[in-house]
Scaffold this active site. Structure first.
Site, short mmCIF file in Angstrom:
data_model
loop_
_atom_site.label_atom_id
_atom_site.label_comp_id
_atom_site.label_asym_id
_atom_site.label_seq_id
_atom_site.Cartn_x
_atom_site.Cartn_y
_atom_site.Cartn_z
N GLU A 102 0.85 -1.20 0.00
CA GLU A 102 0.00 0.00 0.00
C GLU A 102 0.88 1.25 0.00
OE1 GLU A 102 -2.39 1.74 -0.54
OE2 GLU A 102 -4.15 1.42 0.69
N ASP A 106 -3.66 5.85 6.49
CA ASP A 106 -4.11 7.12 7.03
C ASP A 106 -5.10 6.80 8.16
OD1 ASP A 106 -4.46 9.96 7.01
OD2 ASP A 106 -6.13 9.80 5.62
N LYS A 134 0.54 7.60 8.67
CA LYS A 134 0.19 8.80 9.43
C LYS A 134 -0.53 8.35 10.69
CE LYS A 134 -1.19 11.59 5.45
NZ LYS A 134 -2.34 12.33 4.90
N PHE A 155 -0.92 16.34 3.82
CA PHE A 155 -1.34 15.66 2.60
C PHE A 155 -0.14 15.59 1.65
CE2 PHE A 155 -3.35 14.61 -1.35
CZ PHE A 155 -4.30 13.69 -0.93
N ARG A 168 1.45 11.88 -9.47
CA ARG A 168 1.94 10.52 -9.22
C ARG A 168 3.35 10.33 -9.76
NH1 ARG A 168 -2.38 7.40 -7.47
NH2 ARG A 168 -4.41 7.85 -8.39
#
Ligand code: IMP
Ligand code: MG
Length: 180
Positions: A102, A106, A134, A155, A168
């Site tokens: 992954e 979050d 996070k 973010f 990306r």
């Protein structure tokens, strides 16, 4: 809802060399846990595609890969908490040593859901590798066996991670300042 142009400023957070070094050591860590056998990597699209590609290239021994996709934020910067399977795996997991790959954990909701559905398919072992975590955002206590970097509640984009499908392709991880 706030929207930002593709040119929003990015504050570099983790550079290409740091990423490369950490991904190489994660590959060694994972291989050390499965010294003899094939490892089946399940890459969560799209965010983990670069992490997976660097991870498997640093890895010795037998490796197979498969891909799945969960519902995305679709341009929103916060999770709705709603998770949906969008693309399933090509192959079964029964009896295999499986590692989920992954990009970021979050709230943990996506990963928790994914682990539940993959465990039900009877892998011999199921572990999870996340490039980023996070912890301050966690809503559910989810097991992550291999973590690349622990970061603050900002973010981030780049190295596979997006905001509204942008960024990306950045070869580093950066903070999209306008949304954090
Ligand atoms: P969770 O379900 O809240 O843990 O969200 C996990 C997913 O949200 C990740 O796989 C990412 O696709 C996305 N996500 C969470 N935080 C970020 C971020 O900082 N940048 C880009 N995507 C993120
Ligand atoms: Mg993702």
């Amino acid at each position: 809802m706030l929207r930002f142009s593709a040119m929003a400023p990015i504050q570099p957070l983790i550079d290409h060399d740091e990423l490369a070094a950490r991904v190489t050591s994660l590959a060694q860590e994972i291989r050390a846990d499965f010294p003899n056998g094939p490892i089946h990597f399940v890459c969560v699209l799209k965010g983990a595609f670069l992490f997976l590609s660097d991870l498997v290239r640093s890895m010795e021994g037998q490796v197979t890969i498969d891909f799945m996709a969960m519902s995305s934020y679709a341009g929103r910067a916060t999770s709705s908490g709603e998770v949906r399977l969008v693309k399933d795996l090509d192959a079964g997991l029964e009896g295999r040593d499986v590692v989920i790959v992954e990009d970021i954990v979050d709230t943990g909701l996506t990963l928790h859901y994914l682990q539940e559905i993959l465990l039900a398919r009877g892998p011999r072992t199921l572990k999870t590798a996340c490039l980023l975590s996070k912890p301050s955002r966690r809503q559910i206590n989810v097991q992550v066996d291999y973590i690349g970097f622990t970061i603050e509640d900002r973010f981030v984009v780049g190295y596979g991670l997006d905001y509204a499908e942008q960024y990306r392709n950045l070869p580093y991880i950066g903070v999209l300042e306008s949304i954090t």
